[in-house]
Design a protein around this motif. Sequence first.
Motif, PDB file in Angstrom:
ATOM      1  N   VAL A  58       0.816  -1.214   0.000  1.00  0.00           N
ATOM      2  CA  VAL A  58       0.000   0.000   0.000  1.00  0.00           C
ATOM      3  C   VAL A  58       0.853   1.269   0.000  1.00  0.00           C
ATOM      4  O   VAL A  58       0.355   2.356  -0.298  1.00  0.00           O
ATOM      5  CB  VAL A  58      -0.961   0.033   1.206  1.00  0.00           C
ATOM      6  CG1 VAL A  58      -1.994  -1.069   1.099  1.00  0.00           C
ATOM      7  CG2 VAL A  58      -0.205  -0.082   2.520  1.00  0.00           C
ATOM      8  N   HIS A  59       2.125   1.158   0.321  1.00  0.00           N
ATOM      9  CA  HIS A  59       2.990   2.341   0.364  1.00  0.00           C
ATOM     10  C   HIS A  59       3.399   2.802  -1.029  1.00  0.00           C
ATOM     11  O   HIS A  59       3.634   3.984  -1.254  1.00  0.00           O
ATOM     12  CB  HIS A  59       4.239   2.048   1.198  1.00  0.00           C
ATOM     13  CG  HIS A  59       3.933   1.699   2.618  1.00  0.00           C
ATOM     14  ND1 HIS A  59       3.496   2.621   3.530  1.00  0.00           N
ATOM     15  CD2 HIS A  59       3.978   0.513   3.274  1.00  0.00           C
ATOM     16  CE1 HIS A  59       3.294   2.033   4.697  1.00  0.00           C
ATOM     17  NE2 HIS A  59       3.567   0.751   4.564  1.00  0.00           N
ATOM     18  N   PRO A 101      -2.890  10.092  -4.595  1.00  0.00           N
ATOM     19  CA  PRO A 101      -2.021   9.990  -3.424  1.00  0.00           C
ATOM     20  C   PRO A 101      -2.615   9.011  -2.423  1.00  0.00           C
ATOM     21  O   PRO A 101      -3.796   8.668  -2.505  1.00  0.00           O
ATOM     22  CB  PRO A 101      -2.023  11.424  -2.860  1.00  0.00           C
ATOM     23  CG  PRO A 101      -2.503  12.281  -3.963  1.00  0.00           C
ATOM     24  CD  PRO A 101      -3.411  11.443  -4.809  1.00  0.00           C
ATOM     25  N   LEU A 102      -1.821   8.545  -1.488  1.00  0.00           N
ATOM     26  CA  LEU A 102      -2.277   7.543  -0.536  1.00  0.00           C
ATOM     27  C   LEU A 102      -2.323   8.107   0.888  1.00  0.00           C
ATOM     28  O   LEU A 102      -1.566   7.682   1.753  1.00  0.00           O
ATOM     29  CB  LEU A 102      -1.345   6.323  -0.574  1.00  0.00           C
ATOM     30  CG  LEU A 102      -1.179   5.631  -1.920  1.00  0.00           C
ATOM     31  CD1 LEU A 102      -0.189   4.492  -1.804  1.00  0.00           C
ATOM     32  CD2 LEU A 102      -2.509   5.137  -2.440  1.00  0.00           C
ATOM     33  N   PRO A 103      -3.219   9.076   1.154  1.00  0.00           N
ATOM     34  CA  PRO A 103      -3.308   9.621   2.510  1.00  0.00           C
ATOM     35  C   PRO A 103      -4.150   8.704   3.398  1.00  0.00           C
ATOM     36  O   PRO A 103      -5.157   9.120   3.972  1.00  0.00           O
ATOM     37  CB  PRO A 103      -3.985  10.968   2.280  1.00  0.00           C
ATOM     38  CG  PRO A 103      -4.885  10.715   1.113  1.00  0.00           C
ATOM     39  CD  PRO A 103      -4.170   9.709   0.241  1.00  0.00           C
ATOM     40  N   LEU A 104      -3.766   7.436   3.464  1.00  0.00           N
ATOM     41  CA  LEU A 104      -4.546   6.457   4.209  1.00  0.00           C
ATOM     42  C   LEU A 104      -4.028   6.328   5.628  1.00  0.00           C
ATOM     43  O   LEU A 104      -2.823   6.260   5.858  1.00  0.00           O
ATOM     44  CB  LEU A 104      -4.471   5.084   3.522  1.00  0.00           C
ATOM     45  CG  LEU A 104      -4.993   4.990   2.090  1.00  0.00           C
ATOM     46  CD1 LEU A 104      -4.779   3.581   1.559  1.00  0.00           C
ATOM     47  CD2 LEU A 104      -6.461   5.360   2.027  1.00  0.00           C
ATOM     48  N   SER A 105      -4.945   6.238   6.570  1.00  0.00           N
ATOM     49  CA  SER A 105      -4.554   5.982   7.952  1.00  0.00           C
ATOM     50  C   SER A 105      -4.108   4.534   8.073  1.00  0.00           C
ATOM     51  O   SER A 105      -4.339   3.710   7.185  1.00  0.00           O
ATOM     52  CB  SER A 105      -5.737   6.233   8.883  1.00  0.00           C
ATOM     53  OG  SER A 105      -6.747   5.254   8.658  1.00  0.00           O
ATOM     54  N   LYS A 109      -5.316   1.313   5.701  1.00  0.00           N
ATOM     55  CA  LYS A 109      -4.384   0.438   4.984  1.00  0.00           C
ATOM     56  C   LYS A 109      -4.615  -1.015   5.362  1.00  0.00           C
ATOM     57  O   LYS A 109      -4.663  -1.909   4.507  1.00  0.00           O
ATOM     58  CB  LYS A 109      -2.936   0.828   5.316  1.00  0.00           C
ATOM     59  CG  LYS A 109      -2.498   2.172   4.790  1.00  0.00           C
ATOM     60  CD  LYS A 109      -1.088   2.483   5.257  1.00  0.00           C
ATOM     61  CE  LYS A 109      -0.655   3.878   4.842  1.00  0.00           C
ATOM     62  NZ  LYS A 109       0.701   4.205   5.341  1.00  0.00           N
ATOM     63  N   THR A 110      -4.759  -1.249   6.655  1.00  0.00           N
ATOM     64  CA  THR A 110      -4.978  -2.611   7.133  1.00  0.00           C
ATOM     65  C   THR A 110      -6.282  -3.171   6.591  1.00  0.00           C
ATOM     66  O   THR A 110      -6.358  -4.336   6.179  1.00  0.00           O
ATOM     67  CB  THR A 110      -4.991  -2.646   8.667  1.00  0.00           C
ATOM     68  OG1 THR A 110      -3.768  -2.083   9.161  1.00  0.00           O
ATOM     69  CG2 THR A 110      -5.125  -4.060   9.190  1.00  0.00           C
ATOM     70  N   GLU A 139      -0.355  -3.058   8.546  1.00  0.00           N
ATOM     71  CA  GLU A 139      -0.685  -3.507   7.196  1.00  0.00           C
ATOM     72  C   GLU A 139       0.258  -4.617   6.719  1.00  0.00           C
ATOM     73  O   GLU A 139      -0.021  -5.305   5.737  1.00  0.00           O
ATOM     74  CB  GLU A 139      -0.671  -2.333   6.209  1.00  0.00           C
ATOM     75  CG  GLU A 139       0.679  -1.684   5.998  1.00  0.00           C
ATOM     76  CD  GLU A 139       0.981  -0.589   7.019  1.00  0.00           C
ATOM     77  OE1 GLU A 139       1.951   0.159   6.789  1.00  0.00           O
ATOM     78  OE2 GLU A 139       0.263  -0.482   8.034  1.00  0.00           O
ATOM     79  N   THR A 140       1.388  -4.773   7.416  1.00  0.00           N
ATOM     80  CA  THR A 140       2.300  -5.887   7.141  1.00  0.00           C
ATOM     81  C   THR A 140       2.045  -7.049   8.095  1.00  0.00           C
ATOM     82  O   THR A 140       2.018  -8.216   7.691  1.00  0.00           O
ATOM     83  CB  THR A 140       3.766  -5.427   7.291  1.00  0.00           C
ATOM     84  OG1 THR A 140       4.020  -4.357   6.381  1.00  0.00           O
ATOM     85  CG2 THR A 140       4.733  -6.577   7.002  1.00  0.00           C
TER      86      THR A 140
END
Length: 248
Positions: A58-59, A101-105, A109-110, A139-140
């Motif tokens: 997700v990064h 963009p990925l402004p995810l908390s 992400k999880t 998320e990992t």
Amino acid sequence: MYNNLLFLRTARRRLSSVKRVVVFGSGKGGVGKSVVSAATALALSEKGYRVGLLDLDVHGPSSARILKPEGRPSGSKHGIRPVNAGGVELMTVEFFLGDLPLPLSGGAKTSLVAELLMNVDWGEKDFLVVDLPPGLGDETIVPLRVLKSLAHTFLVVTSPSALSYSVVRRLLSFLVEERVNVGGLVVNYVSPVGEESYVERLEEEFGIIALARIPFDEKMEAAISERNVKLAETFFNAVRLLSEVLAR
């Protein structure tokens, strides 16, 4: 939320028809984990295996930019179907995020990672290659806890830099605590004059080996631009050798 038994059972049931799961992780970004994952999936497919690639990074999801996916995922009563990408069945978070963009908390992400683990219909596969997010965020850790009992091989990708030593060591220590079966290291961007003494220290400390040392290939940028990683011949030949080890 995603540590409950129902989630674990659902995610593992989705992967029950996959014969072998190969997971790639890294302590940090920028070590070429995603291109190694995608190329490994291609190399296994070359050998006639039925291969899926699950890109959970997700990064910075990039597998769709490395391969050539045909269309978009489709849905059915059995779940989300991956798309063909050069003979590999591909599912990536990039299909759902696009170029935004990925402004995810951390929680978002999880959730995204968990939804893909629970809802993708892989069908019968000989191999599923999984590209985890780098580092040790939730998320990992969430997919790691699903996959650790299913993964036949967990590989840690690193670069031959002493700066990576502490990061990789931290990841390996965590994997030992989680009782993950680490198959070995993949050392990427190897230079003829590169310093790899820290790799030997990791091998000795954790009782693992470097399964592959992949040379730096100056053709890689052009190959990725063309979405044909095989054009980077030096790189891809080294990945072919890694795929032969994984297929044994």
